[in-house]
Design a protein around this motif. Structure first.
Motif: not given
Length: 351
Positions: A47-50, A55-56, A240-241
């Motif tokens: 959640x902190x890094x998503x 943007x990808x 996906x991640x």
């Protein structure tokens, strides 16, 4: 002839629609969707890094690897839930110049029959899977375990169906969306027979219905055509991640199976006797994720309304009702609602 004007089936997991219609429904207990009520917990680190994932453009490589390891076979494609494959398979298998016969379960996930009908196939319903062994069909849909009946494909029938596929030009779509809790039953444990497609989901056992991720397995010869039908980016990058992390989390998977078994024991001992009384029926079938009672239509409608009166939302079908297995912290709330029902006037109205 294609018919894209058919009325689509209704679904569970529709609590928000009910909340918009009925006053005071904001705090209902929703047991309608049959997804795991104790879902895989999204890690704080994700959640902190998503944010950057939005943007990808999607790259499914990590999920392809995780799925191959988890299921034991590489998926042909990854799509927006098993629903997307149910939508595209009729287009994939359509033959010009003749009407193909598709057999679907009379009681089961209704999107199967609906999607074949709207693409112009002749759809025939079967009541027992054994009927497929002697009937005339081009394509058959099998759901194991069946939603909502909870029935699995018997091993003897599975063996005969595999032989039938290997010695004919038929196709079989095996919907295993609810099979993660009983993986020993999966056809993915062995090489798939010719003409077979297997659908798997992360919305049920993992409880990640909102991620909209499904997988399809089958003959590699269909891979290019499938990906052409799906388009280049059918699943969003964050989904996906996220699902790759869930499939790799074997510790949680083991804990979840233990939790399901523990909750099932309590549900059977404490909740089921009250529901049997409420439904005036003991014709219950279940999987580790949901419980279904087969009822007369009038009785099913009355039971559905009675449970609504105490803030419990379930799935109402044609001649059946289904409840997902509650989370541990939801058991007492469900039990208290049933006690109020059985002590009140609603019970008399059901009689």
């Amino acid at each position: 002839m294609k018919n894209f004007d058919l009325e689509p089936p209704k679904h569970g997991g529709d609590l928000q629609a009910w909340q918009r219609r009925e006053q005071g429904a904001d705090h209902w207990l929703d047991l309608s969707s049959a997804c795991n009520r104790e879902p895989w917990p999204i890690p704080d680190a994700f959640l902190e890094n998503s944010a950057k994932l939005w943007y990808e453009l999607p790259d499914s490589f990590a999920l392809q690897q995780a799925a191959t390891d988890y299921f034991g076979q590489a998926p042909l494609a990854i799509g927006a839930g098993t629903q997307q494959f149910i939508e595209v398979l009729p287009a994939l298998l359509q033959e010009q110049g003749r009407t193909q016969i598709v057999m679907v379960p009379a009681i089961g996930y209704q999107e199967h029959g609906y999607c074949w009908r709207k693409w112009g196939y002749e759809v025939v319903e079967y009541h027992a899977i054994e009927q497929l062994l002697n009937a005339d069909w081009d394509i058959a849909v099998v759901i194991s375990p069946n939603n909502p009946t909870g029935q699995y494909v018997p091993s003897t029938v599975a063996s005969q169906l595999k032989i039938l596929l290997e010695n004919s030009a038929r196709h079989l779509i095996l919907d295993e969306a609810f099979l993660d809790t009983t993986p020993e039953q999966s056809w993915l444990n062995q090489a798939l027979p010719r003409g077979c497609f297997v659908l798997r989901s992360v919305g049920k056992f993992f409880g990640l219905a909102g991620a909209r991720v499904g997988l399809i397995f089958g003959e590699i010869a269909f891979q290019t055509a499938l990906k052409s039908l799906l388009g280049p980016w059918p699943v969003a990058t964050p989904a996906l991640q996220l699902v790759a992390l869930a499939l790799n989390d074997r510790a949680w998977q083991a804990e979840a199976l233990d939790s399901l078994a523990e909750r099932h024991e309590y549900f059977m001992d404490t909740i089921v006797p009250k529901l049997n009384t409420l439904f005036d029926s003991q014709a219950m079938q279940h999987t580790p994720l949901f419980y279904t009672w087969l009822l007369e239509a009038e009785q099913a409608n009355k039971a559905f309304a009675a449970l609504h009166s105490v803030g419990i939302h379930i799935r109402l079908g044609q001649g059946w009702v289904r409840l997902s297995l509650p989370a541990g912290h939801e058991m007492q709330r469900l039990n208290a609602g049933l006690v109020r029902l059985l002590q009140g006037h609603q019970l008399k109205e059901l009689g």
